[in-house]
Motif scaffolding. Structure first.
Motif, mmCIF file in Angstrom:
data_model
loop_
_atom_site.group_PDB
_atom_site.id
_atom_site.type_symbol
_atom_site.label_atom_id
_atom_site.label_comp_id
_atom_site.label_asym_id
_atom_site.label_seq_id
_atom_site.Cartn_x
_atom_site.Cartn_y
_atom_site.Cartn_z
ATOM 1 N N TRP A 6 30.322 -0.443 5.636
ATOM 2 C CA TRP A 6 29.867 0.731 5.179
ATOM 3 C C TRP A 6 30.755 1.221 4.092
ATOM 4 O O TRP A 6 30.423 2.123 3.220
ATOM 5 C CB TRP A 6 29.658 1.837 6.207
ATOM 6 N N TYR A 9 29.393 1.730 0.917
ATOM 7 C CA TYR A 9 28.722 2.962 0.468
ATOM 8 C C TYR A 9 29.650 4.289 0.173
ATOM 9 O O TYR A 9 29.159 5.411 -0.553
ATOM 10 C CB TYR A 9 27.580 3.318 1.546
ATOM 11 N N ALA A 50 22.033 5.488 10.671
ATOM 12 C CA ALA A 50 22.530 5.125 9.523
ATOM 13 C C ALA A 50 21.548 5.766 8.114
ATOM 14 O O ALA A 50 20.941 5.097 7.282
ATOM 15 C CB ALA A 50 22.311 3.705 9.135
ATOM 16 N N CYS A 51 21.493 7.247 8.106
ATOM 17 C CA CYS A 51 20.711 7.796 7.369
ATOM 18 C C CYS A 51 21.110 7.803 6.034
ATOM 19 O O CYS A 51 19.995 8.584 5.152
ATOM 20 C CB CYS A 51 20.899 9.348 7.921
ATOM 21 N N PRO A 53 22.164 8.987 2.421
ATOM 22 C CA PRO A 53 22.229 10.123 1.788
ATOM 23 C C PRO A 53 21.049 11.091 2.191
ATOM 24 O O PRO A 53 21.071 12.314 1.780
ATOM 25 C CB PRO A 53 22.020 9.746 0.345
ATOM 26 N N TYR A 56 15.592 9.949 4.102
ATOM 27 C CA TYR A 56 14.455 9.934 5.286
ATOM 28 C C TYR A 56 14.641 11.108 5.862
ATOM 29 O O TYR A 56 13.546 11.759 6.432
ATOM 30 C CB TYR A 56 15.119 8.489 6.095
ATOM 31 N N PHE A 70 22.660 10.155 11.711
ATOM 32 C CA PHE A 70 24.180 9.847 11.629
ATOM 33 C C PHE A 70 24.484 8.628 10.545
ATOM 34 O O PHE A 70 23.454 7.911 10.310
ATOM 35 C CB PHE A 70 24.598 9.385 13.129
ATOM 36 N N ASP A 71 25.435 8.436 10.169
ATOM 37 C CA ASP A 71 25.874 7.337 9.308
ATOM 38 C C ASP A 71 27.358 7.167 9.435
ATOM 39 O O ASP A 71 28.188 7.939 9.780
ATOM 40 C CB ASP A 71 25.575 7.603 7.923
ATOM 41 N N VAL A 94 28.778 5.093 14.410
ATOM 42 C CA VAL A 94 28.721 3.591 13.871
ATOM 43 C C VAL A 94 27.619 3.020 14.713
ATOM 44 O O VAL A 94 27.869 2.868 15.851
ATOM 45 C CB VAL A 94 30.161 2.999 13.957
ATOM 46 N N LEU A 95 26.796 2.073 13.765
ATOM 47 C CA LEU A 95 25.856 1.258 14.769
ATOM 48 C C LEU A 95 26.727 0.221 15.376
ATOM 49 O O LEU A 95 27.664 -0.515 14.935
ATOM 50 C CB LEU A 95 25.183 0.474 13.613
ATOM 51 N N ALA A 118 25.544 -3.879 10.843
ATOM 52 C CA ALA A 118 26.074 -3.965 12.365
ATOM 53 C C ALA A 118 26.813 -5.162 12.516
ATOM 54 O O ALA A 118 25.956 -6.078 12.586
ATOM 55 C CB ALA A 118 25.133 -3.277 13.211
HETATM 56 C C1 LIG Z 1 21.002 0.578 2.237
HETATM 57 S S1 LIG Z 1 21.633 2.173 2.880
HETATM 58 C C2 LIG Z 1 20.281 2.904 3.914
HETATM 59 C C3 LIG Z 1 20.253 4.349 4.097
HETATM 60 C C4 LIG Z 1 19.195 4.870 4.415
HETATM 61 N N1 LIG Z 1 18.832 4.544 5.773
HETATM 62 C C5 LIG Z 1 17.812 4.920 3.510
HETATM 63 O O1 LIG Z 1 17.182 3.891 3.747
HETATM 64 O O2 LIG Z 1 17.870 5.803 2.622
HETATM 65 C C6 LIG Z 1 22.611 1.789 4.457
HETATM 66 C C7 LIG Z 1 23.172 2.617 5.160
HETATM 67 O O3 LIG Z 1 23.878 2.162 6.163
HETATM 68 C C8 LIG Z 1 25.364 2.716 6.564
HETATM 69 N N2 LIG Z 1 26.162 1.793 7.430
HETATM 70 C C9 LIG Z 1 26.375 0.543 7.369
HETATM 71 N N3 LIG Z 1 27.087 0.178 8.200
HETATM 72 C C10 LIG Z 1 26.839 0.981 9.115
HETATM 73 C C11 LIG Z 1 27.303 1.144 10.475
HETATM 74 N N4 LIG Z 1 27.841 0.022 10.998
HETATM 75 N N5 LIG Z 1 27.206 2.192 11.241
HETATM 76 C C12 LIG Z 1 26.305 3.101 10.567
HETATM 77 N N6 LIG Z 1 26.024 3.098 9.183
HETATM 78 C C13 LIG Z 1 26.169 2.173 8.615
HETATM 79 C C14 LIG Z 1 25.769 2.823 5.132
HETATM 80 O O4 LIG Z 1 26.763 3.908 4.938
HETATM 81 C C15 LIG Z 1 24.648 3.060 4.249
HETATM 82 O O5 LIG Z 1 24.579 4.574 4.419
#
Ligand SMILES: C[S@@+](CC[C@H](N)C(=O)[O-])C[C@H]1O[C@@H](n2cnc3c(N)ncnc32)[C@H](O)[C@@H]1O
Length: 244
Positions: A6, A9, A50-51, A53, A56, A70-71, A94-95, A118
């Protein structure tokens, strides 16, 4: 490169928000298809996993859901918190690691375009199963494994960490993700206890045709994303419960 996938991001921050708000793939393919797969949400408690910004989260709130999100990225948590403006709970989690929610807490889970980051997809699905109520549904979108294979080559059957290089307004951004075959992805969900109710290979929304004709042409002939609608067996539907 960081093993915390992440971190890309965190680097992109607002640049990613602006991209995802209007891009062909996010706004005209993934979001409409995932929201349709979620179905009616009024009065339901939805986890936006993993929301990012908060794009959604905004849509879920507008459909009358109670939202927890969460993210892992601190930058994304900040953007989602601003987007929610006090109307949703936004956490950092964290996922694939234990989530800070009680068993059976949610009616629906949405996890859009993030499960491939993940490190342990089995553990991520197991946590989704734990926090979803029996009878609840989870909608998970990811990169289509066939597309990843066609783009990256090598063995379709290998599970491996890959790197894309995104051209952004801030320069070139490496983005790492886990690539795996369809069978491994589905097994991660079903071994957690989920039943696969629907497999969706989304077609672009009609709104893409005029705004992004090249992407529209591509996505009407090749897979882009893959969506699973998963059900946690057990429980009773809301309508049946209400009749008793
Ligand atoms: C492509 S974005 C999608 C964001 C949102 N779900 C959307 O579709 O608008 C991927 C998201 O996954 C988050 N992310 C990546 N690895 C993660 C993890 N292991 N646990 C939680 N979030 C994670 C990133 O920070 C990022 O916000």
């Amino acid at each position: 490169m960081s093993d915390q996938l992440w971190s890309a991001y965190d680097e992109m921050g607002e640049i990613y928000r602006q991209h995802a708000a209007g891009s062909a793939y996010n706004a005209h393919s993934d979001r409409p298809a995932v929201l349709a797969a979620l179905g009616p949400l009024a009065g339901l408690h939805v986890l936006d996993a993993a929301c990012g910004p908060g794009l959604y989260t905004r849509e879920l709130l507008s459909r009358g859901a109670q939202v927890t999100a969460f993210d892992a990225s601190a930058a994304m948590v900040e953007l989602a918190t601003a987007e929610a403006d006090g109307r949703a709970q936004i956490d950092r989690a964290v996922l694939g690691e234990p989530l800070p929610y009680s068993d059976d807490a949610f009616d629906r889970i949405v996890c859009a375009l993030a499960i491939h980051y993940a490190a342990d997809r089995h553990a991520a699905f197991a946590e989704f199963y734990r926090v979803l109520r029996p009878g609840g549904a989870a909608v998970i979108s990811t990169q289509h494994p066939v597309t990843d294979w066609l783009r990256k080559g090598g063995s379709y059957f290998e599970t491996k960490l890959e790197t894309d290089y995104w051209r952004t307004a801030g320069g070139e951004q490496p983005v790492q993700f886990w690539r795996e075959p369809l069978s491994a992805f589905c097994a991660a969900a079903t071994s957690a206890g989920f039943l696969i109710e629907q497999v969706i290979e989304p077609q672009p929304a009609p709104s893409m045709r005029d705004r992004f004709p090249d992407d529209y042409e591509k996505l009407t002939t090749e897979p882009g994303f893959l969506i699973l609608r998963l059900v946690r067996p057990g429980g009773r539907s809301r309508s049946r419960r209400a009749c008793r």
